[in-house]
Design a protein around this motif. Structure first.
Motif, short mmCIF file in Angstrom:
data_model
loop_
_atom_site.label_atom_id
_atom_site.label_comp_id
_atom_site.label_asym_id
_atom_site.label_seq_id
_atom_site.Cartn_x
_atom_site.Cartn_y
_atom_site.Cartn_z
N LYS A 1 32.79 45.07 41.78
CA LYS A 1 33.23 43.79 41.25
C LYS A 1 32.66 42.62 42.03
O LYS A 1 32.63 41.50 41.55
CB LYS A 1 34.76 43.71 41.28
CG LYS A 1 35.46 44.84 40.54
CD LYS A 1 36.95 44.79 40.80
CE LYS A 1 37.66 46.00 40.20
NZ LYS A 1 39.11 46.01 40.53
N LEU B 1 36.18 43.03 36.28
CA LEU B 1 37.39 42.43 36.85
C LEU B 1 38.62 42.67 35.96
O LEU B 1 39.75 42.41 36.37
CB LEU B 1 37.18 40.93 37.05
CG LEU B 1 36.07 40.55 38.03
CD1 LEU B 1 35.74 39.08 37.90
CD2 LEU B 1 36.47 40.89 39.46
N ASP C 1 42.11 44.99 36.95
CA ASP C 1 43.32 44.47 37.59
C ASP C 1 44.30 43.90 36.57
O ASP C 1 45.52 44.06 36.69
CB ASP C 1 42.97 43.42 38.63
CG ASP C 1 42.13 43.97 39.77
OD1 ASP C 1 42.24 45.18 40.03
OD2 ASP C 1 41.37 43.21 40.38
N THR D 1 38.36 33.16 36.49
CA THR D 1 37.59 33.55 37.67
C THR D 1 36.95 32.33 38.33
O THR D 1 35.87 32.40 38.90
CB THR D 1 36.53 34.60 37.32
OG1 THR D 1 35.89 34.24 36.07
CG2 THR D 1 37.13 35.97 37.18
N VAL E 1 41.08 32.83 40.34
CA VAL E 1 40.83 34.02 41.16
C VAL E 1 39.32 34.22 41.27
O VAL E 1 38.69 34.78 40.35
CB VAL E 1 41.49 35.27 40.57
CG1 VAL E 1 41.35 36.45 41.53
CG2 VAL E 1 42.95 35.02 40.23
N PRO F 1 35.05 38.39 43.95
CA PRO F 1 34.86 38.69 45.37
C PRO F 1 33.44 38.36 45.85
O PRO F 1 32.46 38.65 45.16
CB PRO F 1 35.12 40.20 45.44
CG PRO F 1 36.07 40.46 44.32
CD PRO F 1 35.65 39.53 43.22
N SER G 1 43.50 35.25 45.71
CA SER G 1 42.40 36.16 46.04
C SER G 1 42.40 37.41 45.16
O SER G 1 41.40 38.13 45.11
CB SER G 1 42.47 36.56 47.51
OG SER G 1 43.72 37.16 47.81
N THR G 2 43.52 37.69 44.48
CA THR G 2 43.61 38.86 43.60
C THR G 2 44.32 38.46 42.30
O THR G 2 44.94 37.39 42.22
CB THR G 2 44.41 40.01 44.26
OG1 THR G 2 45.77 39.58 44.44
CG2 THR G 2 43.80 40.39 45.60
N ASP H 1 47.09 39.11 41.12
CA ASP H 1 48.53 39.35 41.20
C ASP H 1 49.20 38.27 40.36
O ASP H 1 49.57 37.20 40.86
CB ASP H 1 49.01 39.29 42.65
CG ASP H 1 50.51 39.52 42.77
OD1 ASP H 1 51.16 39.80 41.73
OD2 ASP H 1 51.05 39.42 43.89
#
Length: 395
Positions: A73, A219, A222, A277, A296, A299, A321-322, A324
């Motif tokens: 990712k 991505l 998640d 993103t 987000v 990465p 950062s994630t 969540d």
């Protein structure tokens, strides 16, 4: 009025939508866009929302550098840099294709949307045709811009690439969520985000479902995992998946859509919030529609990390950062943001861009040749002075 060619980085939808927005503003001001040149990798198909908009206008597609994601990712910085060196001959040929396209369509000026082949072309030709470079990335070069404290090496290479894209440009225009002072020393002017008429004409309503936009399909894993554990939240997600060209119903509460500009804007105007993103354009559109955003970054994607930081500072939403999404759920309960300053700033787009387009194609009468300037300076250095301290000519 002027005739322009737009050169555009074709990765993602951000620069393409900016080009559409400026096309609309330019035409309203009486200018003409005589052609579009889109840089992409591996002959990646140009999205239909862009080709449908430009219609039968001349269009060139050529090979240009892009980010490398490998099998995971995250962005692979080393592989991305190596690509630029290993494929230099290909990019040199792309610059030749662009040169032929420009010669054929004879523009008064070039508007560059962060396309690196444009910089290579301007370097090859000695910047015979005036050019302006536009993008949020140029704002990062502005000494007044506040950025993240970490990843200084990554920021150095990002800014180096940004400088390469702007080789031969008379000016760099940095897109900014909010007004910021110009950096005159570095020739960087600050302008508002470029939003399409279709966005400005939307009526925003308070919905219950969430909207997600992903610049890379991997991505989505998640979001799939979170939606399974939270069946009470309805999610619509837009992606560019190589194997899912139609709508994909992952579950009763999660639907994936291929990139579709009209449907995406419709969903955004009706959603409760956006998960992104951290692409600049998506954040700017969400702010205009008063939709809170969870940003987000991909990465290792330094540009998106800075976008997320800047967006949070500007009141767009929260940076994470994630994926969540529980964080977003909590944030929306207390989210109250006044977007009036942002809306006033957006209204300046048309006026400022018309000024910049006109200035680009006006002859620079004040400009002197370097030889003449150097000669004049040497004359001043050799002139003797009289008793009053004034220079007098030697006879």
């Amino acid at each position: 009025m002027g005739k322009f060619i737009f050169t555009i980085q074709g990765e993602g939808r951000g620069h393409l939508t900016q080009a559409i927005s400026l096309s609309q503003l330019a035409q309203e001001a009486g200018h003409e866009v005589v052609g579009y040149a889109v840089g992409s990798t591996n002959n990646r198909k140009i999205p239909s929302f862009f080709t449908d908009y430009i219609g039968d206008k001349p269009l060139l597609q050529y090979e240009s550098p892009s980010l490398c994601y490998g099998n995971g990712k995250a962005v692979q910085v080393g592989k991305t840099a190596l690509q630029a060196f290993s494929k230099f001959k290909t990019y040199w040929n792309s610059a030749s294709e662009l040169a032929s396209f420009i010669d054929e369509n004879r523009p008064d000026g070039i508007i560059n949307f962060y396309e690196s082949i444009t910089g290579l072309h301007q370097w090859r030709t000695g910047a015979k045709i005036p050019c302006i470079s536009i993008g949020h990335q140029y704002l990062l070069l502005n000494k007044h811009f506040q950025t993240i404290p970490e990843k200084k090496i990554d920021q150095f290479f990002l800014n180096l690439n940004t400088q390469i894209t702007a080789i031969g440009s008379k000016k760099k225009l940095g897109l900014s969520f909010l007004p910021l002072e110009n950096d005159t020393k570095r020739n960087i002017d600050v302008i508002p985000p470029l939003l399409r008429k279709e966005v400005k004409e939307l009526k925003s309503t308070a919905g219950k479902s969430w909207l997600a936009y992903l610049t890379h399909f991997r991505l989505a894993e998640d979001i799939m995992a979170w939606s399974t554990l939270n069946p009470d939240i309805q999610l619509d997600c837009f992606w560019d998946h190589p194997n899912h060209k139609e709508t994909f119903q992952f579950s009763s509460n999660l639907t994936f859509h291929p990139i579709n500009a009209e449907l995406y804007l419709e969903k955004m105007s009706q959603c409760a919030g956006l998960i992104s993103t951290a692409g600049f354009e998506s954040i700017a559109e969400a702010m205009y529609l008063a939709k809170p955003t969870m940003m987000v970054p991909v990465p290792n994607h330094i540009e998106q990390m800075i976008n997320a930081f800047d967006g949070a500072q500007s009141g767009a939403g929260i940076a994470a950062s994630t994926f969540d999404l529980n964080l977003f759920k909590v944030y929306q309960k207390d989210h109250v943001t006044d977007y009036s300053t942002y809306h006033h700033w957006i209204q300046e787009s048309s006026r400022l861009m018309d000024i910049h387009l006109r200035e680009l194609i006006q002859p620079d009468r004040k400009k002197k040749s370097s030889w003449k300037s150097l000669f004049t300076k040497r004359i001043h250095w050799t002139l003797p002075k009289n008793n009053s301290g004034l220079s007098i000519p030697k006879i």
